[in-house]
Design an enzyme around this catalytic site. Structure first.
Site: not given
Length: 362
Positions: A14, A112-113
């Site tokens: 993350d 974003d993860e």
């Protein structure tokens, strides 16, 4: 032979305060300052929301999805920046390419993860920890950004673990540690238990994951239906979901960032020819034809633009990609020096193996 899902090692990666961290990377003078990415606060009268903010801004009580007007009241001296989604997507693509290298199976779940299944190549948590450290180092070195990583027996524990020691965290939970790790945590740590579900759990005396794990399953089902059983399983660290990559491909693109800014028309055309070769090779490998050609342009002052043109019919023709890219580029010629150029194709159609297209013979 593949190991069963319950014995595999899973990572959740993350990125830390993704949008604002990118902005700080691009403008180092903002480091250490409260940075808020979102709509214009208009002196506290803006009607938009906060997309994300730096950890310095969070000290003032600002958080994602907060009305931008409230964020401004909490910290009027913060640096308020507009959303630059093109830059964030570009950075995301670069990061995901790094992560894929380390994964046996890979699943991107947002910009974003991502989850990484490393169970084919890694059998112990000591090696997994070393790999997680390597991943964090690679992302920092190549993209100038920090990430937090959770290493665990399954997806839900890995996701919870990645959030424990942010920013720049690394949390490892071995199978025998899952109860000691999960049970003391607030139930809101479980993905899916939010503002609506948590108050109902509190009403029946459930505040921690441990209390949820040992609660009467029938009571949970009576209050939450099938989700009550799901929550009970997650609280006990049971998550049968496997790491699976989405198969749908929506576009194929590549780009080049130059060591020295360029402006010469001949050199620019050569760059587009080289980029086209890469895109067409990927297109051929994945057996797609395309209808839309797009370009991405970044000037030396970081102004970034995209342009696209859709053809009348789908094709596999390599020459068409370069031709359209050069045509789209004419708008920007003479407007400055270029830091980055990119080419992409979209509106893809899978090629039927039994069909032969005229463009294959051109």
């Amino acid at each position: 032979m593949n190991k069963p899902p319950h014995s595999r090692i899973t990572m959740h990666v993350d990125m830390d305060s993704f949008y604002s961290s990118i902005e700080v990377r691009e403008r180092p003078e903002l480091r250490g300052l409260p940075v808020v990415v979102g709509s214009d606060p208009k002196g506290g009268k803006g009607r938009g929301v906060v997309s994300t903010c730096s950890y310095e801004a969070r000290k003032f009580g600002i958080h994602s999805a907060m009305p931008i007007s409230r964020a401004y009241r909490l910290c009027p001296e913060a640096i308020y920046l507009p959303v630059n989604m093109e830059l964030y997507k570009e950075t995301s693509n670069n990061i995901m390419e790094i992560l894929r290298i380390f994964a046996d199976r890979f699943q991107q779940v947002s910009v974003d993860e991502a989850y990484l299944d490393i169970g084919d190549s890694i059998e112990d948590y000591r090696s997994a920890t070393m790999l997680a450290q390597k991943i964090k180092q690679e992302v920092l070195c190549k993209q100038g950004l920090t990430c937090s990583v959770g290493v665990a027996p399954n997806k839900v524990i890995a996701k919870i673990a990645s959030d424990i020691n942010k920013p720049d965290g690394l949390t490892v939970v071995r199978p025998e540690e899952k109860e000691s790790f999960l049970y003391p945590l607030c139930v809101s740590r479980i993905p899916g238990i939010g503002k609506k579900t948590q108050p109902v759990l509190v009403e029946i005396g459930i505040n921690t994951i441990g209390q949820l794990a040992t609660a009467d399953v029938q009571l949970l089902i009576s209050r939450f239906g099938k989700y009550g059983l799901v929550m009970h399983q997650l609280a006990n660290g049971i998550d049968p979901r496997q790491v699976k990559e989405k198969e749908e491909v929506k576009s194929i693109s590549t780009e080049d960032t130059f060591d020295e800014d360029i402006f010469d028309p001949g050199l620019i055309k050569n760059v587009f020819c080289e980029l086209t070769e890469k895109v067409h090779a990927d297109l051929t490998k994945k057996r797609f034809r395309f209808r839309t050609v797009s370009i991405r342009v970044r000037f030396d002052d970081f102004r970034t633009y995209t342009r696209a043109k859709t053809l009348h019919a789908a094709t596999t023709d390599k020459i068409s990609i370069t031709k359209v890219a050069v045509e789209l580029m004419e708008e920007f010629m003479g407007c400055g020096r270029f830091r980055l150029l990119g080419v992409g194709v979209s509106k893809l159609e899978k090629i039927d193996e039994r069909q032969t297209f005229l463009s294959d013979f051109c």
